[in-house]
Write an enzyme that holds these catalytic residues in place. Structure first.
Site, short mmCIF file in Angstrom:
data_model
loop_
_atom_site.label_atom_id
_atom_site.label_comp_id
_atom_site.label_asym_id
_atom_site.label_seq_id
_atom_site.Cartn_x
_atom_site.Cartn_y
_atom_site.Cartn_z
N SER A 68 17.96 20.40 22.93
CA SER A 68 17.14 20.87 21.91
C SER A 68 17.71 20.61 20.42
CB SER A 68 16.96 22.47 22.27
OG SER A 68 15.89 23.34 21.43
N ASP A 191 11.44 22.24 27.05
CA ASP A 191 12.89 22.52 26.62
C ASP A 191 13.95 22.35 27.49
OD1 ASP A 191 15.42 23.76 25.47
OD2 ASP A 191 14.13 24.10 23.65
#
Length: 425
Positions: A68, A191
């Site tokens: 991320s 994610d």
């Protein structure tokens, strides 16, 4: 002698650091990796660490893995652009174009990740130096962790390829906040933190025997989603006056009558107070257990969710260090999904459960490292001032400076030792 070290600015750690350094001096390593945790705007700490590394011309790594926001910080480090990560977080992720809480809560606009990534594209306002990054990566490997939406497996996608834009979108596509599909190789992605918040295991599987981890939370605090959840609550409560002011302005712009304005404002305040009060009604463990059993019994609950809920029931019913119930409980899940307009969304429940299990597995791995693997975790001494989102600029500045100080201290203790290892290969 332990094979794991937590590196902060605590003076009490100095003896342990010296002992670890002595052991490091006697060892030679085949592959050195850096693993970078996400954490949203808390990545400003990581930006400071990497800027300290660049300042010292320190990069002994053969393998880079970022999750991320960690992958975004890695990008600036690999492309040798000091303060790039700092400016990305401070200038772009705090901009209304990226995320506006008022618009998000009123269901007008989710997180605009595409806008932020476009800003750092080759044709953007602040472009990454792709040519330099590819030169640095000659003979090395840089990967961004992402999660396959269909299986929730962690997959590691090469960075700085022709699909770099989609790779960054995939690793940063936070469920619920970002609602655009990310498709790579005919698969949909979310994610990387869902399945691999701190992917030290992957570095080990790829042959690393010395791993430097850069975290955005103290090592002893191990519930990133709990931090995110509390961020929402605190920020919304603090921001109520601004919401009401904005409501005034928008209503007046629509030339509505004063009576209608007062009614709308009163209704908004009442609904907010009712919602706010629900946060303070602490549920009991039996309610959480009942809710878990209810989910397991439902035919509509995905089988993977049922298994994970059963396997990790004791974790969900444990209290955190400060005595509050942990995040993965029915009241918190329901409130969060209701807030975001998702209802009892099975996909989100499955992702949350996967996150909890994978995070526990990663923590267990770090607590019981296999023979031959050494890990140094660079971390803040205590919780950062900045938030995952909606941070104050002053707080970001403080956390960036802390990261830079920790990075410089790390270089002073370990740079020569790790460089000597590199020369011995």
């Amino acid at each position: 002698m332990t094979n794991h070290l937590s590196f902060t600015l605590k003076e009490s750690d100095l003896q342990e650091i010296n002992n670890f350094s002595s052991a490091l001096a006697l060892s030679k390593y085949k592959k050195v990796a850096v693993v970078v945790q996400g954490g949203g705007q808390r990545g400003i700490f990581t930006a400071g660490v990497f800027d300290a590394f660049l300042e010292a011309n320190f990069d002994p790594f053969d393998l880079y893995i970022g999750t991320s926001a960690g992958a975004l910080n890695l990008s600036s480090y690999i492309s040798r652009q000091p303060r790039f990560g700092y400016h990305f977080i401070v200038d772009y992720t705090t901009h209304d174009n990226f995320f506006n809480l008022y618009k998000y809560l009123s269901k007008q606009k989710p997180m605009n990740l595409d806008w932020a990534i476009d800003c750092v594209s080759p044709s953007g306002i602040t472009p990454l130096d792709f040519e330099r990054a590819r030169q640095v990566l000659a003979g090395k490997e840089a990967l961004a962790s992402a999660t396959r939406k269909d299986t929730l497996d962690d997959i590691y996608l090469p960075m700085f390829g022709s699909d770099w834009h989609d790779v960054l979108r995939a690793t940063c596509a936070i469920p619920v906040l970002y609602n655009q599909p990310v498709n790579i190789n005919d698969l949909e992605w979310v994610d990387g933190g869902v399945s691999a918040a701190v992917p030290v295991q992957e570095a080990w599987r790829r042959g690393a025997d010395l791993v430097v981890v850069i975290r955005t939370e103290p090592v002893e605090e191990q519930d990133e989603w709990d931090d995110l959840f509390n961020d929402w609550r605190d920020k919304i409560e603090q921001s109520l006056p601004q919401y009401l002011e904005k409501l005034n302005i928008e209503k007046l712009n629509l030339n509505e009558s004063l009576d209608k304005l007062r009614t709308a404002r009163s209704d908004f305040r009442l609904r907010f107070q009712q919602w706010k009060q629900s946060w303070h009604d602490d549920p009991i463990a039996e309610q959480d257990a009942d809710f878990s059993d209810e989910l397991v019994a439902k035919l509509s609950t995905p089988e993977k969710v049922k298994l994970l809920l059963q396997d990790h029931k004791h974790h969900r019913l444990a209290r955190s260090d400060n005595g509050s119930w942990k995040w993965l409980k029915h009241n918190n899940i329901e409130r969060f999904l209701k807030l975001t307009g998702k209802g009892k969304n099975a996909d989100v429940l499955e992702m949350l459960t996967k996150y909890y299990k994978s995070y526990q597995d990663q923590c267990d791995f770090l607590s019981n490292l296999p023979e031959g693997l050494k890990v140094i975790q660079i971390a803040p001494e205590k919780g950062l001032k900045s938030r995952a989102l909606l941070s104050d600029r002053d707080d970001l500045e403080v956390d960036y400076r802390q990261g830079k100080i920790v990075g410089r201290e790390f270089v002073s203790h370990f740079a020569e030792l790790i460089r000597n290892t590199e020369q011995a290969k």
